[in-house]
Design a protein around this motif. Sequence first.
Motif, short mmCIF file in Angstrom:
data_model
loop_
_atom_site.label_atom_id
_atom_site.label_comp_id
_atom_site.label_asym_id
_atom_site.label_seq_id
_atom_site.Cartn_x
_atom_site.Cartn_y
_atom_site.Cartn_z
N ASP A 1 75.20 -3.95 -42.01
CA ASP A 1 74.91 -4.79 -41.10
C ASP A 1 73.46 -5.33 -40.81
O ASP A 1 73.21 -6.13 -39.84
CB ASP A 1 75.14 -4.15 -39.59
CG ASP A 1 74.27 -3.03 -39.52
OD1 ASP A 1 74.17 -2.33 -38.45
OD2 ASP A 1 73.57 -2.64 -40.61
N PHE A 2 72.75 -5.55 -41.88
CA PHE A 2 71.43 -5.94 -41.96
C PHE A 2 71.40 -7.56 -41.34
O PHE A 2 70.53 -7.96 -40.54
CB PHE A 2 70.77 -5.71 -43.36
CG PHE A 2 69.30 -6.32 -43.54
CD1 PHE A 2 69.15 -7.66 -43.98
CD2 PHE A 2 68.11 -5.65 -42.99
CE1 PHE A 2 67.65 -8.06 -44.01
CE2 PHE A 2 67.07 -6.21 -42.94
CZ PHE A 2 66.68 -7.41 -43.51
N GLN B 1 59.08 -4.90 -43.80
CA GLN B 1 59.66 -4.94 -42.65
C GLN B 1 61.16 -4.52 -42.94
O GLN B 1 61.92 -4.02 -41.99
CB GLN B 1 59.70 -6.39 -41.96
CG GLN B 1 58.56 -6.75 -41.44
CD GLN B 1 58.45 -8.22 -40.91
OE1 GLN B 1 59.35 -8.95 -41.27
NE2 GLN B 1 57.30 -8.51 -40.09
N ALA B 2 61.67 -5.15 -43.97
CA ALA B 2 63.10 -4.85 -44.35
C ALA B 2 63.27 -3.35 -44.73
O ALA B 2 64.52 -2.75 -44.36
CB ALA B 2 63.66 -5.75 -45.35
N ARG B 3 62.31 -2.65 -45.25
CA ARG B 3 62.51 -1.26 -45.68
C ARG B 3 62.97 -0.36 -44.53
O ARG B 3 63.45 0.69 -44.85
CB ARG B 3 61.38 -0.80 -46.43
CG ARG B 3 61.19 -1.42 -47.64
CD ARG B 3 60.03 -0.75 -48.53
NE ARG B 3 59.60 -1.47 -49.82
CZ ARG B 3 60.40 -1.64 -50.74
NH1 ARG B 3 61.72 -1.12 -50.92
NH2 ARG B 3 60.02 -2.35 -51.72
N ARG B 4 62.80 -0.67 -43.39
CA ARG B 4 63.26 0.16 -42.33
C ARG B 4 64.70 0.08 -41.91
O ARG B 4 65.35 0.95 -41.56
CB ARG B 4 62.65 -0.20 -40.76
CG ARG B 4 61.12 -0.13 -40.66
CD ARG B 4 60.97 -0.56 -39.31
NE ARG B 4 60.48 -2.14 -39.67
CZ ARG B 4 60.72 -2.75 -38.32
NH1 ARG B 4 61.05 -2.23 -37.14
NH2 ARG B 4 60.53 -4.00 -38.34
N PHE B 5 65.33 -0.86 -42.88
CA PHE B 5 66.95 -0.98 -42.61
C PHE B 5 67.42 -0.94 -43.95
O PHE B 5 68.42 -1.15 -44.23
CB PHE B 5 67.28 -2.46 -42.07
CG PHE B 5 66.29 -2.57 -40.82
CD1 PHE B 5 65.35 -3.41 -40.71
CD2 PHE B 5 67.16 -2.32 -39.67
CE1 PHE B 5 64.74 -3.41 -39.55
CE2 PHE B 5 66.36 -2.39 -38.26
CZ PHE B 5 64.98 -3.09 -38.34
N VAL C 1 69.77 -3.26 -48.56
CA VAL C 1 69.86 -3.31 -47.08
C VAL C 1 71.12 -2.58 -46.82
O VAL C 1 72.22 -2.69 -47.61
CB VAL C 1 69.48 -4.44 -46.41
CG1 VAL C 1 68.01 -4.68 -46.77
CG2 VAL C 1 70.38 -5.62 -47.09
N GLN C 2 71.19 -2.21 -45.49
CA GLN C 2 72.60 -1.57 -44.94
C GLN C 2 73.34 -2.79 -44.63
O GLN C 2 72.97 -4.01 -44.58
CB GLN C 2 72.12 -0.89 -43.62
CG GLN C 2 71.42 0.31 -43.90
CD GLN C 2 70.76 0.99 -42.59
OE1 GLN C 2 71.01 0.60 -41.39
NE2 GLN C 2 69.88 1.83 -42.75
N THR D 1 68.73 -7.49 -37.00
CA THR D 1 67.38 -7.36 -37.04
C THR D 1 67.01 -8.30 -38.33
O THR D 1 66.12 -9.06 -38.42
CB THR D 1 66.65 -6.41 -36.74
OG1 THR D 1 67.11 -5.42 -35.78
CG2 THR D 1 65.17 -6.43 -36.52
N GLY D 2 68.02 -8.05 -39.19
CA GLY D 2 67.68 -8.69 -40.35
C GLY D 2 67.55 -10.22 -40.49
O GLY D 2 66.76 -10.83 -41.17
#
Lengths: 126, 355
Positions: B48-49, B113-117, B45-46, B53-54
């Motif tokens: 700031d996940f 859901q996390a794959r978007r980030f 993940v990025q 929203t993470g």
Amino acid sequence: MFLTINTDDPRPIYQQVADGIKELIAKGKLEEGAALPPVRQLAADLGVNLNTIATAYRELQKEGLITVKHGSGSVVASLTSTERSQDELLRPLRTALTQMVLAGLPSSKILSMAAHELRMVEKGSK
Amino acid sequence: MSPHSSFQYVLIIYLLWWGTRIRGCFRRWQQPLLRGPEWFFNVRVQPDFYTGTGRKILHRYWMRMFIPFVLDIPVALAAFLQGHLQAMFWLIAVQAGLIHLNHVYSVDMAERQARRFAMPEAEQPVAAVAFSLQPRRLRDYTNPKVEWALALASVVALLWLVRYYYAAPEHHNLRLVFGVPAFYLYMQVGLLLVKRVVVAWRTPVPQTQAAEHMEAREETRKFYLKMCDWNRAAAAAATLFWPIMLSTSEASFARLRTVWFAVWMATTVVSGIWIEVKRKQLLAMALRARPVKLPDLLHQSEIAKWPVCYQPSAPMLVLKGARGYSLNLANTLSYLGAAYLAGMVALFAFLRMGH
């Protein structure tokens, strides 16, 4: 023992599988009588259509490299049992050499590459 | 046995069951962060996940973990208060399956859901996929001595029950004598089916770290197969215990039941410790192999749009579509599973008749 397929490779997947198994047989890593995974297992592991692996196995069977017994699976055949004409064996070599010449490689370079590959195959088969 | 003693035994079993669940909850609670702050489960993940929203995705995953508890507590309370102690065993069996299914579904949902980030480069599928040329068949993972021992235990139990029944058939109820062993034998058949699914569980690995990925998968496969065999052994032991219990005099029955309970508790504790040790080893192996996205050569996201699908040319039992997992009804194992469940319903209906 692993086999690798590459999605960037221009060859179709069934060809990569067949060529990979042929290379392992040539190098002696797959010996006569060694069992191969069932078509379903290989297709599931790769995540491909059943027909893709079935086509690869059919090609290997046609070349006499494996024998398929329904219900028992596929095994590597005896290398002495393959009967292929010299012309049949030269065809893939001709294709590879043509591609190298078209790529602009000099003859000496082509010869040294061929010698190196032959040494690798023979080294594996000992 | 007195109702008070039965209540005590069932309560102890239920509390032990809660003990294992709480341990499982701790493990699942920590799972998203096992690879470090740069990962959410197996998604890179990025940075700031977890500050954005993470954090909500993580909290929703944690909340979903409690779904089985919410279903369990009212049913357990009702069963204890109304004295339906038999229902507690069914509750534990159903919850065991529900917890695993809920976890698989919950992890899948959280990762999607996390794959978007996710880091864009980490979401690119690798080009080279490795696979093993080692055939995997159920017999390759079968210990013949164990199979013979289980078969022998079941045959001895059945022969004993047949002798017991025919000693005085006018005094014995057919369902009482053979019902429980029939259920345990059927359970063993179900576990063999589960073993087939575990053996067929696909194992594609990336070319980089192929050996590490394969080792982790294969050890996990062997772990689940061993769990199946242990459960089969427990079912065989229970099958063998049944005729012993029926043949014992009332005076010896209480002592025998206490011994059986003590052995069962000791076995549960020892096996629980072994399972925890093994899980830690499997986790260490899994963490050594860096997760990568594998290419979707079958375009599963397009063909598996619903919870069930029919894809005869797809070899897998379960396909992974864009919205989650999809059961492939064209796979033989799905037919066998449906037939098994239908058989289970028929067995229960038969055993309940006349009660």
